[in-house]
Design a protein around this motif. Structure first.
Motif, PDB file in Angstrom:
ATOM      1  N   THR A 110       0.816  -1.236   0.000  1.00  0.00           N
ATOM      2  CA  THR A 110       0.000   0.000   0.000  1.00  0.00           C
ATOM      3  C   THR A 110       0.847   1.282   0.000  1.00  0.00           C
ATOM      4  O   THR A 110       0.825   2.048   0.960  1.00  0.00           O
ATOM      5  CB  THR A 110      -0.951   0.026   1.208  1.00  0.00           C
ATOM      6  OG1 THR A 110      -0.183  -0.018   2.429  1.00  0.00           O
ATOM      7  CG2 THR A 110      -1.920  -1.123   1.167  1.00  0.00           C
ATOM      8  N   ALA A 113      -1.210   4.662   0.577  1.00  0.00           N
ATOM      9  CA  ALA A 113      -2.109   4.800   1.727  1.00  0.00           C
ATOM     10  C   ALA A 113      -1.740   6.010   2.568  1.00  0.00           C
ATOM     11  O   ALA A 113      -0.569   6.296   2.799  1.00  0.00           O
ATOM     12  CB  ALA A 113      -2.050   3.535   2.582  1.00  0.00           C
ATOM     13  N   GLY A 114      -2.754   6.717   3.018  1.00  0.00           N
ATOM     14  CA  GLY A 114      -2.544   7.842   3.918  1.00  0.00           C
ATOM     15  C   GLY A 114      -2.358   9.183   3.254  1.00  0.00           C
ATOM     16  O   GLY A 114      -2.278  10.208   3.936  1.00  0.00           O
ATOM     17  N   ASN A 116      -4.541  10.681   1.168  1.00  0.00           N
ATOM     18  CA  ASN A 116      -5.850  11.365   1.273  1.00  0.00           C
ATOM     19  C   ASN A 116      -5.981  12.526   0.294  1.00  0.00           C
ATOM     20  O   ASN A 116      -6.389  13.633   0.649  1.00  0.00           O
ATOM     21  CB  ASN A 116      -6.072  11.878   2.704  1.00  0.00           C
ATOM     22  CG  ASN A 116      -6.109  10.758   3.720  1.00  0.00           C
ATOM     23  OD1 ASN A 116      -6.682   9.701   3.459  1.00  0.00           O
ATOM     24  ND2 ASN A 116      -5.476  10.965   4.861  1.00  0.00           N
ATOM     25  N   GLY A 126     -14.929   6.200  -8.676  1.00  0.00           N
ATOM     26  CA  GLY A 126     -15.375   5.505  -7.488  1.00  0.00           C
ATOM     27  C   GLY A 126     -16.821   5.012  -7.551  1.00  0.00           C
ATOM     28  O   GLY A 126     -17.421   4.702  -6.546  1.00  0.00           O
ATOM     29  N   GLN A 323      -5.048   4.204  -4.091  1.00  0.00           N
ATOM     30  CA  GLN A 323      -4.862   4.337  -2.645  1.00  0.00           C
ATOM     31  C   GLN A 323      -4.681   5.794  -2.236  1.00  0.00           C
ATOM     32  O   GLN A 323      -5.206   6.234  -1.210  1.00  0.00           O
ATOM     33  CB  GLN A 323      -3.633   3.524  -2.209  1.00  0.00           C
ATOM     34  CG  GLN A 323      -3.817   2.027  -2.348  1.00  0.00           C
ATOM     35  CD  GLN A 323      -2.497   1.260  -2.327  1.00  0.00           C
ATOM     36  OE1 GLN A 323      -1.424   1.859  -2.242  1.00  0.00           O
ATOM     37  NE2 GLN A 323      -2.566  -0.065  -2.423  1.00  0.00           N
ATOM     38  N   ASN A 326      -7.988   7.387  -2.145  1.00  0.00           N
ATOM     39  CA  ASN A 326      -8.965   6.638  -1.337  1.00  0.00           C
ATOM     40  C   ASN A 326     -10.096   6.057  -2.179  1.00  0.00           C
ATOM     41  O   ASN A 326     -11.281   6.176  -1.841  1.00  0.00           O
ATOM     42  CB  ASN A 326      -9.550   7.545  -0.240  1.00  0.00           C
ATOM     43  CG  ASN A 326      -8.505   7.966   0.772  1.00  0.00           C
ATOM     44  OD1 ASN A 326      -7.726   7.143   1.247  1.00  0.00           O
ATOM     45  ND2 ASN A 326      -8.469   9.259   1.098  1.00  0.00           N
ATOM     46  N   ASP A 328     -11.672   2.626  -3.736  1.00  0.00           N
ATOM     47  CA  ASP A 328     -11.668   1.169  -3.630  1.00  0.00           C
ATOM     48  C   ASP A 328     -11.950   0.564  -5.000  1.00  0.00           C
ATOM     49  O   ASP A 328     -12.925   0.934  -5.670  1.00  0.00           O
ATOM     50  CB  ASP A 328     -12.724   0.698  -2.628  1.00  0.00           C
ATOM     51  CG  ASP A 328     -12.384   1.111  -1.204  1.00  0.00           C
ATOM     52  OD1 ASP A 328     -11.185   1.136  -0.875  1.00  0.00           O
ATOM     53  OD2 ASP A 328     -13.323   1.424  -0.436  1.00  0.00           O
TER      54      ASP A 328
END
Length: 432
Positions: A110, A113-114, A116, A126, A323, A326, A328
């Motif tokens: 990942t 990740a983080g 944002n 999305g 990622q 954000n 999925d």
């Protein structure tokens, strides 16, 4: 007079710099300017937006025309046709495995990740993904013109492959159309080259905006991206390629690893599959014992359509972007990424800026924000070293498998510690 003469070299230095160096400079300057300006760096974003729009403009015609040209150039019969089929199946199969490895490691580590980050048009991404069966059914366009207009990449690829195969089958009647597509493809290659010259300025504008909005912490995950791509490349070569040599060809994989050392070093330093081709052909014949006929056909074909390294890189970077924003991805999205990158590899290899162009294609296909290109563009040269090396190693692996299956692999040469005496020199290969 003296001042004017002194001023000339400064302009020439920039024009003589390689594109990757210009992009890196643009990224660094963008980060500095964005950090200093803070949120006010928003005013520089339109520069990057223009570049992104230009990239989007290229995707559909570039893939369509170049894919048709790639298919129609393979007009071989009998033994050559059999060799072509084996090589193409192996190249596409290994590409699918490569992108799967990239996706798997990116999901495991990942790297994005983080972060944002927020996309410009969040309503366009999305959305709930269609079921896997529906995704497969949607590959066939009901209206090819509509697919081209809508930019449905997977449908465009399928239609282009079908049209290319049909043109190859009808013989002389197809020559006028093939010449037209070849001209259009060349025009798109030139347009791609022109657009990529704007990359340093586009990356500067986007990175200034990103650094101003999100701060320097957005750059830290890039180290992780580089590590994941290099790890994936190592696994693909040391595990998958050697596994194919050992299990499918039933050969000693250590000889394969030793034989690819020279072309792998050339590929890593030049980041050019075509530029490494003389070294690849020389090593395959001298070190591996691949026949002249197989090496002369399979390896140039691989330099054109084998994109294992690029596919692997796309898997990591696509998931990194998802990622970071954000988003999925559903199972059908992963399948779509694998299919798109695998099929598109036939048509987009050898194009300047192919890695970024294909990444933009993959991001567009699954609805990921294309702004993610700016984040990875600055490290593209470093990643290009890994992906070109993987491409070359894959070319050699396929040439060995095809030669073994056709009875055209000299086992004495393959198992020998010394190069074949009758193999060509580098100078002979270059002039061939």
């Amino acid at each position: 007079m003296d001042n004017k003469n002194k001023a000339k070299p400064s302009g020439n230095i920039w024009t003589r710099l390689e594109l990757w160096k210009k992009i890196l400079i643009g990224m660094i300057l963008g980060v500095i300017v964005g950090t200093v300006m803070g949120p006010d760096a928003e005013i520089l974003k339109p520069i990057g937006t223009l570049f992104i729009n230009a990239i989007k403009m290229l995707i559909v015609p570039l893939v369509f025309f170049s894919l048709i040209v790639g298919i129609t150039s393979m007009q071989d019969t009998n033994k050559m046709g059999r060799i072509s089929l084996k090589a193409i199946i192996l190249y596409l199969g290994t590409t699918a495995v490569a992108i799967t490895i990239g996706l798997g490691l990116a999901a495991l580590f990942t790297p994005g990740a983080g972060l944002n980050m927020i996309a410009n048009n969040p309503d366009a991404i999305g959305k709930e993904a269609p079921a896997l069966v529906q995704t497969l059914l949607n590959m066939i366009p009901q209206n090819p013109v509509g697919a081209l207009a809508a930019g449905n990449i997977l449908q465009i690829i399928i239609f282009a492959i079908g049209l290319g195969v049909s043109l190859a089958l009808i013989g002389e009647k197809a020559e006028p159309a093939i010449k037209l597509f070849e001209s259009l493809a060349e025009a798109m290659y030139k347009l791609t080259e022109l657009v990529m010259k704007l990359a340093p300025y586009g990356v500067f504008g986007l990175m200034a905006w990103v650094a101003g909005k999100y701060g320097l912490e957005v750059l830290l995950p890039l180290i992780k991206v580089i590590a994941v791509v290099f790890l994936a490349a190592l696994l693909h070569i040391a595990v998958f390629y050697t596994g194919m040599i050992s299990i499918v060809a039933r050969l000693n994989p250590i000889r394969y690893l030793k034989g690819l050392s020279n072309p792998a070093v050339v590929a890593f330093t030049t980041t050019s599959s075509s530029g490494t081709l003389p070294a690849t052909i020389k090593a395959s014949r001298e070190e591996m014992g691949v026949s002249k006929g197989v090496a002369s056909f399979v390896l140039p074909l691989g330099a054109t359509i084998n994109m294992d390294g690029t596919a692997l890189y796309q898997g990591v970077c696509a998931l990194f972007v998802a990622q970071a924003f954000n988003i999925d991805l559903a199972t059908s999205d992963y399948i779509t990424i694998i299919l798109t990158a695998t099929l598109a590899s036939v048509g987009t290899a050898g194009v300047p800026g192919a890695g970024l162009i294909m990444l933009s294609l993959v991001l567009t296909t699954v609805g990921l924000p294309i702004e993610g290109l700016a984040i990875v563009a600055g490290i593209d040269r470093i990643l290009d070293m890994a992906r070109t090396t993987v491409n070359i190693c894959g070319d050699m692996m396929v040439s060995i498998l095809v030669a073994k299956s056709e009875g055209e692999l000299d086992m004495d040469v393959y198992n020998s510690k010394e190069p074949a005496a009758g193999a060509p020199s580098v100078a002979e290969v270059k002039t061939a």
